[in-house]
Design an enzyme around this catalytic site. Structure first.
Site, short mmCIF file in Angstrom:
data_model
loop_
_atom_site.label_atom_id
_atom_site.label_comp_id
_atom_site.label_asym_id
_atom_site.label_seq_id
_atom_site.Cartn_x
_atom_site.Cartn_y
_atom_site.Cartn_z
N THR A 40 0.69 -1.17 -0.25
CA THR A 40 0.34 -0.46 -0.08
C THR A 40 0.94 1.40 -0.49
OG1 THR A 40 -1.81 -1.48 0.97
CG2 THR A 40 -2.21 1.64 1.72
N TYR A 53 -7.99 1.01 -4.05
CA TYR A 53 -6.72 1.25 -4.57
C TYR A 53 -6.19 0.13 -4.73
CZ TYR A 53 -4.83 -0.56 -0.05
OH TYR A 53 -3.97 -1.48 0.53
N THR A 119 1.95 -4.48 4.32
CA THR A 119 1.68 -4.45 5.92
C THR A 119 0.95 -5.73 5.71
OG1 THR A 119 -0.84 -3.72 5.97
CG2 THR A 119 1.67 -2.92 6.20
N ASP A 120 0.03 -6.32 4.82
CA ASP A 120 -0.19 -8.01 5.19
C ASP A 120 0.60 -9.11 5.74
OD1 ASP A 120 -2.05 -6.63 4.34
OD2 ASP A 120 -2.63 -7.57 2.91
N LYS A 192 0.48 -7.70 12.55
CA LYS A 192 -0.67 -7.15 12.13
C LYS A 192 -1.76 -7.10 12.78
CE LYS A 192 -2.98 -5.25 8.12
NZ LYS A 192 -3.14 -4.45 6.50
N GLU A 311 -1.77 -29.75 28.42
CA GLU A 311 -2.94 -31.09 28.18
C GLU A 311 -1.81 -31.83 26.98
OE1 GLU A 311 -7.26 -28.78 28.46
OE2 GLU A 311 -5.54 -27.36 27.65
N1 ASP Z 1 -2.87 -5.76 0.59
C1 ASP Z 1 -1.15 -4.73 0.74
C2 ASP Z 1 -0.23 -5.28 1.25
O1 ASP Z 1 0.14 -5.75 2.08
C3 ASP Z 1 -1.64 -3.80 2.59
C4 ASP Z 1 -0.93 -2.85 2.91
O2 ASP Z 1 0.16 -3.07 2.65
O3 ASP Z 1 -1.13 -2.34 3.91
O4 ASP Z 1 0.23 -4.86 0.40
#
Ligand code: ASP
Length: 354
Positions: A40, A53, A119-120, A192, A311
């Site tokens: 992103t 986007y 971020t994923d 995340k 367990e």
């Molecule tokens: N789907 C995007 C990615 O991980 C989300 C992001 O970058 O925040 O590339």
């Protein structure tokens, strides 16, 4: 007239001195290489206010020119490694990144590396690089939750922060770092936690290790669990296949049995609570273990440790536990461990060391 010539002379001299000082300063700046992978932070949408986007469309040179301030902090060079949404991150790109970073430091062509990333799966790339980059120099991952075209995009500030962290000598020897939203995390611990918030990154067990404010980073904590034993991937072209199975009430053994048939090398089980399973799934995991598949228990709670012999009789079943690694991080350590050994005691030790 004479006075004017004199003034011009003094002006020219001042300019020259300034240029020399600037050159001197530039030469003293740390060299930071930015490896762009997409996400992103390099995403573009049709409108400043709409959420839709496409990730990974803005190339690295445009990304770097958008934040001119980074050039005051470091001598910047940029390379495009991939241009993907990080949901498409792969072992292939991880290997490419690790090999490139090791080469950069081997050849001494940079003092630090920043990776722009979606971020994923940033936490997975961070964990992989933490285990495979052989040098103590700063490696900092950064991303954004809002695309570069959004009204209050977070990417530019995050990138500035990441370069600042990378350029700071205090960032050496801390393992791979993640700089997001004014915080610095150990890549090993960060995850995340929220689908859309800019404050999505957290280390649920230990918190951030540093705070960024007013152009400076202050470190407060350092993990004692960063790897002393690294994995050499310089010759690797793939990694042993390890898949993750999710635990839930009334789960059936179907997914585990499918993986046994596929002849995967490892299964990470994202169990309930402290890595627990119901009886049918437990029996299937035991079958997998007997077939030679290494079963690693992690958990779906999002925090805490998965502990031995709670367990579950791990010794009798031949299972290992992930300690405090979440399932997606445990998968990476298991893949790398399986590259070197299938001995379960050694693999368990890796989980207790890292
Ligand atoms: N789907 C995007 C990615 O991980 C989300 C992001 O970058 O925040 O590339």
């Amino acid at each position: 007239m004479k006075k004017r010539i004199l003034m011009l002379f003094v002006f020219a001299l001042t300019l020259q001195m300034q240029a020399q000082t600037n050159t001197g300063n530039t030469e003293k700046l740390p060299r930071v290489t930015i490896l762009a992978t997409g996400g992103t932070i390099a995403g573009a949408g049709e409108s400043e206010t709409k959420a839709a986007y496409t990730a990974g469309t803005v190339p690295v040179d445009i990304l770097l020119n958008a934040v001119p301030q980074i050039h005051e902090l470091a001598k910047i060079s940029g390379e495009q490694i991939a241009q993907i949404g990080s949901q498409d991150m792969s072992v292939e790109v991880w290997l490419k990144l690790a090999k490139r970073i090791n080469r950069i430091f081997e050849e001494d062509s940079a003092d630090a590396v920043v990776i722009t990333h979606g971020t994923d799966t940033m936490e997975e790339t961070g964990t992989f690089l933490d285990l495979t980059v052989m040098f103590d120099k700063p490696v900092v991952l950064v991303g954004a939750m809002r695309p570069s075209t959004a009204m209050s995009q977070d990417g530019n500030k995050n990138l500035l922060d990441a370069v600042m962290v990378a350029a700071d000598p205090a960032s050496q020897g801390k393992g791979v770092l993640v700089a997001m939203n004014g915080l610095v995390f150990d890549a090993r611990d960060v995850t995340k936690t929220v689908t859309t918030s800019t404050s999505t990154f957290q280390s649920r067990n230990f918190g951030p290790i540093g705070l960024i404010y007013d152009g400076k980073v202050n470190f407060y904590y350092q993990s004692t669990r960063n790897p002393s034993q690294k994995f050499d991937v310089s010759k690797a072209t793939s990694l042993p296949q390890v898949e993750i199975i999710y635990g839930y009430a009334d789960a059936s053994p179907v997914p585990v049995d499918a993986l046994i048939k596929t002849k995967v090398k490892g299964i990470v089980y994202a169990g309930m609570g402290n890595g627990n399973f119901n009886a049918p799934v437990g029996k299937a995991l035991e079958r997998a273990s007997k077939e030679g598949i290494v079963v690693c228990r992690s958990n779906r709670t999002g925090a805490g440790r998965t502990t031995l012999y709670n367990e579950v009789d791990d010794a009798a079943l031949g299972f290992v536990v992930a300690d405090d690694l979440n399932p997606q991080k445990a998968r990476i350590l298991l893949m790398l461990s399986l590259m070197e050994t299938s001995n379960r005691t050694s693999i368990q030790n890796n989980f207790f060391k890292y």
